[in-house]
Design an enzyme around this catalytic site. Structure first.
Site, short mmCIF file in Angstrom:
data_model
loop_
_atom_site.label_atom_id
_atom_site.label_comp_id
_atom_site.label_asym_id
_atom_site.label_seq_id
_atom_site.Cartn_x
_atom_site.Cartn_y
_atom_site.Cartn_z
N ASP A 1 0.83 -1.21 0.00
CA ASP A 1 0.00 0.00 0.00
C ASP A 1 0.86 1.26 0.00
O ASP A 1 2.03 1.24 0.39
CB ASP A 1 -0.97 0.00 1.19
CG ASP A 1 -0.24 0.06 2.53
OD1 ASP A 1 0.79 -0.63 2.68
OD2 ASP A 1 -0.70 0.80 3.43
N GLU B 1 0.20 -1.14 5.68
CA GLU B 1 1.28 -0.60 6.53
C GLU B 1 1.05 0.88 6.81
O GLU B 1 1.30 1.38 7.90
CB GLU B 1 2.63 -0.79 5.83
CG GLU B 1 3.84 -0.48 6.68
CD GLU B 1 4.13 1.02 6.77
OE1 GLU B 1 3.70 1.79 5.88
OE2 GLU B 1 4.76 1.42 7.77
N1 LIG Z 1 5.01 3.94 8.04
C1 LIG Z 1 4.13 5.06 8.15
C2 LIG Z 1 2.80 4.70 8.74
C3 LIG Z 1 2.86 4.34 10.17
C4 LIG Z 1 2.70 5.31 11.13
C5 LIG Z 1 2.71 5.00 12.50
C6 LIG Z 1 2.86 3.67 12.86
C7 LIG Z 1 3.07 2.70 11.88
C8 LIG Z 1 3.06 3.04 10.55
C9 LIG Z 1 4.79 6.18 8.92
O1 LIG Z 1 5.80 5.96 9.52
O2 LIG Z 1 4.28 7.25 8.91
C1 LIG Z 2 10.96 6.80 7.28
C2 LIG Z 2 11.07 5.39 7.36
C3 LIG Z 2 9.86 4.55 7.45
C4 LIG Z 2 8.59 5.10 6.87
C5 LIG Z 2 7.56 4.07 6.75
C6 LIG Z 2 6.43 4.50 5.89
O1 LIG Z 2 6.11 5.68 5.82
O2 LIG Z 2 5.87 3.65 5.21
ZN LIG Z 3 5.02 5.49 4.02
ZN LIG Z 4 6.66 2.47 3.91
#
Ligand SMILES: N[C@@H](Cc1ccccc1)C(=O)O
Ligand SMILES: CCCCCC(=O)O
Ligand SMILES: [Zn+2]
Ligand SMILES: [Zn+2]
Length: 522
Positions: free
Chosen positions: A144, A209
């Site tokens: 996603d 995710e």
């Molecule tokens: N990976 C994304 C979405 C996310 C947010 C918070 C917890 C888990 C996943 C981010 O870091 O923004």
């Molecule tokens: C910045 C590193 C992880 C980000 C995970 C995400 O936004 O999917």
């Molecule tokens: Zn992301």
């Molecule tokens: Zn990511």
């Protein structure tokens, strides 16, 4: 000389030539088998079947290179957008499933690979290893993506996968479809070449995710726990190769995330009786909430630089700075506070210094002549390893300091445990070796992942979770993450394929050689 004398001489000469050839052949065979044996110990059986290589062009031809880029572009064009925990583009997720089956037939039909759908749209692959005593590992990525609107200023439509100056533009090109497609493309090539892993491994592809992973990754974890799976390590998205991003750092650095910050999403709201805008109160809900939000922005969380894994990062990188930074980084016990003040000046390095505060949503008002009954704002914080979720919430309470503002925790978790990164750390050393094999000039260092990943759900299955992909970040590229003009160069995407192609082979090593040998000799 008699004829028989001549014959004898020729016979004697031939005898010498043949025996020296035999000795040479024996010598060569001995050297080759020692080398193969030593390499075999280091990199697994596949050498016997075909030469291990990091160079994709030795493995695939020009047509296949075009094909792998076409596969990647097709993946980018499928709008697998997650809008919220309750709203995803399930049609696109189904399309994506079909794409994977179409472009990676060897993966899906190999007798070595077991594939299953998890929670309808996530994928779990098990690639069987020939040596069952070797603890498996997991390669994790997510299908996603966050939303993207061309109106925000994209140079190419965000789901076009259009090429501009050697870059492929699109949402998901770095986050996170390049690892999704890179992992499977590498496995496709390996299986096509007759490779069979010694060490079994999983490939997990989550479909939510970006909205917590509670349906995808968490269900993959549930299945693995039911099957009693323990993992040697997990490799997920996260940090990258930073080239010119950290000012003063000479040369590119590959930061391997050995932990990740905690996270908190806090909802602030103010409500009051609505009324006619011709008779407004001194402060409306919007004014009260805006002032509270302003106080949060004007009072950032305390500087904690050097009190978390970022300490190891800069101590590892110290030698790659010029003076005085080299001296300062080598003496963080004395200079951490000063360095924190330097690094906090830029958003991408400020994330290493403190818990970050981002006001990301503000909704209020229904009509221009009605006093708004409700104003709501969402604040997204990424918690430094030296702080807890509770400490952050207490600080928000005191900084807002207004009883009229309701504060609610929507979702949050503490900073993650720190994975091993010493010379005995299998996962870290294999990733490091694979990076150095490909990019010998890069400095590899452990780092703190400033965003959050699905890998946090796997903390009960292994102590060693790493957040890294060899995506090359130049100054300004970090802003493309969830931003506009997200892109990856064609060359860098191919490097990702080679990275996973090599990593999988390198994981076949029985165990790490003794620490005294350099990582390169693995
Ligand atoms: N990976 C994304 C979405 C996310 C947010 C918070 C917890 C888990 C996943 C981010 O870091 O923004
Ligand atoms: C910045 C590193 C992880 C980000 C995970 C995400 O936004 O999917
Ligand atoms: Zn992301
Ligand atoms: Zn990511």
């Amino acid at each position: 000389m008699t004829e028989s004398g001549q014959k004898f001489k020729i016979f004697k000469f031939l005898k010498i030539v043949i025996s020296s050839l035999l000795i040479a052949a024996l010598l060569l065979f001995t050297i080759a088998s020692i080398r193969t044996l030593s390499l075999d110990v280091n990199v697994g059986l596949q050498l016997a079947r075909w030469e291990k290589t990091n160079n994709l062009s030795l493995v695939i031809d020009h047509h296949q290179r075009e094909e792998l880029l076409a596969n990647f572009k097709e993946a980018i064009r499928i709008r697998t957008v997650s809008f919220s925990e309750k709203k995803s583009n399930t049609t696109a997720l189904i399309q994506f499933d079909r794409l994977l089956r179409k472009v990676f037939p060897t993966v899906f039909f190999s007798s070595l690979v077991h594939h299953e759908l998890v929670a309808n749209y996530s994928h779990l692959f098990w690639v069987q290893g020939s040596q069952h005593d070797l603890v498996p590992y997991l390669l994790l990525a997510h299908i996603d993506v966050v939303p993207a609107s061309e109106a925000d200023g994209w140079e190419a439509p965000p789901f076009s996968a259009q090429e501009i100056d050697g870059f492929i533009y699109g949402r998901g090109t770095i986050d996170d479809k390049s690892p999704v497609m890179g992992i499977l493309q590498a496995l496709e090539y390996l299986l096509k070449k007759g490779y069979a892993p010694r060490r079994g491994f999983y490939i997990g592809l989550g479909h939510d995710e970006e909205v917590s992973g509670f349906k995808g990754a968490l269900n993959i974890v549930r299945i693995m726990k039911q099957r009693g799976v323990q993992l040697s390590f997990v490799l997920d998205e996260g940090l990258a190769v930073l080239d010119g991003v950290i000012s003063g750092l000479q040369g590119p650095a590959a930061l391997i995330g050995i932990s990740e910050k905690g996270s908190a999403t806090v909802k602030l709201s103010v409500s009051m009786v609505p009324g006619h805008s011709s008779m407004p109160p001194r402060e409306t809900t919007i004014g009260i909430l805006a002032a509270a939000v302003k106080r949060l922005e004007d009072n950032p969380m305390p500087r904690l630089f050097g009190h978390g894994p970022e300490r190891e990062t800069f101590e590892h990188l110290a030698q790659k700075f010029g003076l005085p930074m080299k001296f300062m980084m080598s003496n963080l016990w004395l200079f951490a506070p000063l360095l924190g003040r330097i690094l906090e000046r830029k958003p991408d390095t400020n994330a290493f210094v403190r818990t970050t505060t981002a006001v990301t949503m503000f909704n209020a008002g229904v009509k221009v002549n009605i006093i708004p009954s409700l104003a709501e704002a969402y604040v997204n914080l990424r918690i430094h390893s030296a702080q807890s979720l509770k400490e952050v919430l207490d600080l928000i309470q005191s900084t807002v300091g207004d009883q009229r503002v309701k504060i609610e925790l929507v979702d949050g978790f503490d900073p993650l445990p720190v994975s091993s990164a010493d010379e005995k750390s299998f996962g870290f050393q294999i990733i490091k070796k694979t990076v150095l094999d490909m990019f010998p000039t890069v400095t590899v260092a452990p780092g703190i992942c400033i965003g959050n990943t699905d890998s946090r759900h796997f903390k009960d299955l292994t102590n060693d979770i790493y957040r890294f992909a060899p995506i090359w970040f130049k100054p300004g590229d970090a802003q493309r993450f969830h931003g506009i003009n997200e892109r990856i160069s064609k060359k860098n995407y191919e490097e990702l394929v080679v990275f996973y192609f090599s990593l999988i082979q390198n994981c076949d090593i029985q165990k790490l050689p003794e620490p005294h040998s350099s990582v390169h000799e693995l």
